[in-house]
Design an enzyme around this catalytic site. Structure first.
Site, short mmCIF file in Angstrom:
data_model
loop_
_atom_site.label_atom_id
_atom_site.label_comp_id
_atom_site.label_asym_id
_atom_site.label_seq_id
_atom_site.Cartn_x
_atom_site.Cartn_y
_atom_site.Cartn_z
N THR A 136 10.54 99.53 -41.15
CA THR A 136 10.84 99.83 -39.65
C THR A 136 9.98 100.94 -39.11
O THR A 136 9.48 101.99 -39.23
CB THR A 136 12.32 100.31 -39.48
OG1 THR A 136 13.14 99.65 -40.19
CG2 THR A 136 12.74 100.69 -37.87
N SER A 142 14.03 95.31 -35.30
CA SER A 142 14.76 94.10 -35.45
C SER A 142 13.50 93.01 -35.68
O SER A 142 13.69 91.92 -36.24
CB SER A 142 15.52 93.66 -34.33
OG SER A 142 16.72 94.55 -34.31
N ARG A 247 20.65 93.48 -48.65
CA ARG A 247 21.67 93.35 -48.04
C ARG A 247 22.89 92.69 -48.83
O ARG A 247 24.08 92.87 -48.61
CB ARG A 247 21.19 91.92 -46.73
CG ARG A 247 20.29 92.69 -45.88
CD ARG A 247 19.58 91.48 -44.98
NE ARG A 247 18.69 91.87 -43.88
CZ ARG A 247 18.10 91.17 -43.48
NH1 ARG A 247 17.87 90.04 -43.65
NH2 ARG A 247 17.31 91.75 -42.34
N GLU A 367 19.25 97.37 -42.26
CA GLU A 367 19.23 95.94 -42.86
C GLU A 367 19.67 94.67 -42.02
O GLU A 367 20.17 93.82 -42.69
CB GLU A 367 20.34 96.08 -44.18
CG GLU A 367 20.04 96.91 -45.21
CD GLU A 367 18.74 96.50 -46.19
OE1 GLU A 367 18.28 95.73 -46.06
OE2 GLU A 367 18.55 97.58 -47.18
#
Ligand code: TGC
Ligand code: FAD
Length: 387
Positions: A136, A142, A247, A367
């Site tokens: 990130t 995102s 995830r 995540e």
């Protein structure tokens, strides 16, 4: 025979003997070692690092990796149960294990050379080398395809520049798996603590995941040797492949948080006498509690099937998205409702509901946010990319 209040469909009967043993071992660790200290650790915004050697000794780091690399050779259902029982304690403890196992050991195992595996995996399994995962960036987590961090080949080294944000374990870590743009697409690098130009800065003032370290990472002309590049993957599928592993664990974890909250609210509402009878004797409280049990039961059935698909090698990332979305939403709704059932007592960390509710604000965001996972499922149904 009375049903188990936190397993109304007896999903435990779907587990093998080995899987049950794993669950029981981690449950004992959480009861004896995590629960007595976690409220204070959260108050103090302190990751209980003293637990790491015990977590490692129980085989919870890289539990699904082959034994030759220090892993436990466990299946995916067992890994899920580890995540569930750890998160019954706190999402921060589960996060530590998720990042180490799924986001750091997994890419070295899946994309690294034999030499890289031998060099890092056994000491990571022993908890002697701690990892973090840098994907990130501040301008938009995102959409990682837009990352600005880049690496340029210079002789036998790569020169890394850029920054990462919201990185779990950042200040604890001995190595960082860093994803960067190159002339040949996105690639992964193992950046070592102490390399010149590499710095980590802890993010303070968090109201969520307070018992976890979260950091920014900075790379200023960091020279990374070619031997630290993960050679066996290029493109966004590298980091996204790691995210699928992590995830998956997060589909199980929040079930533990939800069970902890339901357990607390059930006991409290049976003992709390208002208007001459226990709160649990009111229809509105029972509706809430029954609804929580319904949602936990559905989540439990979902993850056992997801784990069986993963172990059969047929699990699709969209199925992980569906369960990550469903189970984080289930758990955060339950934690908030349990907080309400506790009244004013629910706002202190003496009880677990507020801590779990606040933690789950991160779990539902990291995540892949809830919206990202909804759009993944929407894309699967319609065939139209709505991102
Ligand atoms: P797209 O460009 O279509 O695909 C790129 C390539 O990746 C493949 N792929 C996947 N592979 C494995 N698992 C997945 N889930 C995958 N999704 C896509 C895809 O097949 C393609 O391969 P190839 O061979 O054709 O090149 O990318 P997309 O449109 O699918 O991705 C868009 C989107 C929004 C879904 C993706 O960017 C995304 O997931 N964004 C969210 C980012 C995110 O979740 N970041 C998390 C950072 S790490 C973190 O939060 C750790 S917290 C841990 C803790 O503390 O516990
Ligand atoms: P943004 O991407 O800016 O999203 C903002 C809002 O826009 C969200 O509501 C989102 O759902 C919405 N949105 C996004 N796309 C769309 C769309 N197409 N349509 C409509 N709405 C949309 N990252 C790492 O790499 N490593 C880590 O170890 C790590 N640990 C973390 C630990 C914590 C405690 C937290 C909070 C985050 C961590 N992250 C980590 C980062 C995490 O993955 C990101 O926060 C997450 O992916 C969202 O990115 P963002 O925060 O930039 O939000």
């Amino acid at each position: 025979m009375a049903l188990h209040p936190y397993d109304l469909y007896d999903t435990r009967s779907l587990l093998s003997e080995e899987e049950r043993a794993v669950q029981d071992t981690v449950a004992r660790f959480t009861d004896e070692r995590v629960l007595p200290i976690i409220g204070n650790a959260f108050d103090e915004a302190r990751f209980p690092k003293e637990l790491v050697p015990e977590i490692a000794a129980l085989g919870l780091l890289g539990a699904t990796l082959p034994e030759q690399y220090g892993g436990g050779g466990l299946n995916s259902v067992s890994y899920g149960l580890i995540c569930q029982e750890l998160e019954r304690g706190d999402s921060g403890i589960r996060s530590f294990v998720s990042v180490q196992s799924s986001l750091c050991m997994y890419p070295i195992f899946a994309y690294g050379t034999e030499e890289q595996k031998q060099r890092w995996l056994p000491s990571m399994a022993r908890g002697e080398t701690i990892g973090c995962f840098g994907l990130t960036e501040a301008h938009g987590g995102s959409d990682p395809a837009t990352m600005k961090t880049h690496a340029k080949k210079d002789g036998s080294d790569w020169v890394l520049n850029g920054s990462k944000m919201w990185i779990t374990n950042g200040n604890l870590a001995d190595i960082a798996i860093v994803w960067a743009q190159t002339d040949d697409g996105i690639q992964g690098f193992v950046v070592e603590k102490g390399m010149a130009g590499f710095a980590a800065q802890e993010i303070k003032h968090k109201m969520s995941l307070r018992a976890s370290v979260t950091s920014s990472l900075f790379f200023d002309n960091v020279r990374v040797p070619e031997a630290n590049r993960l050679p066996n993957v290029k493109g966004l599928k590298g980091p996204l492949g790691c995210l699928t592993q992590a995830r998956y664990g997060i589909t199980w974890g929040p079930i533990g948080a939800a069970i902890a909250c339901l357990d607390e609210a059930l006991n409290y509402s049976k003992e709390r006498i208002l208007f001459g009878r226990p709160v649990a004797a009111t229809q509105s409280a029972q509706l809430k509690l029954a609804d929580m049990a319904r949602r936990i039961t559905m989540a439990q059935l979902m993850v056992v099937q997801l784990g069986r698909l993963k172990d059969a090698g047929t699990m699709a990332p969209t199925q992980v998205s569906l369960a990550k979305w469903n189970n984080c939403r289930m758990a955060i709704d339950i934690a908030r409702q349990c907080r309400d059932l506790l009244g004013g007592a629910g706002i202190t960390t003496e009880h677990c509901a507020i801590r779990h509710a606040l933690n789950l604000e991160s779990v539902i965001t990291y995540e892949g946010t809830e919206t990202v996972h909804q759009l993944v499922v929407g894309r699967e149904l319609t065939g139209i990319n709505a991102f």
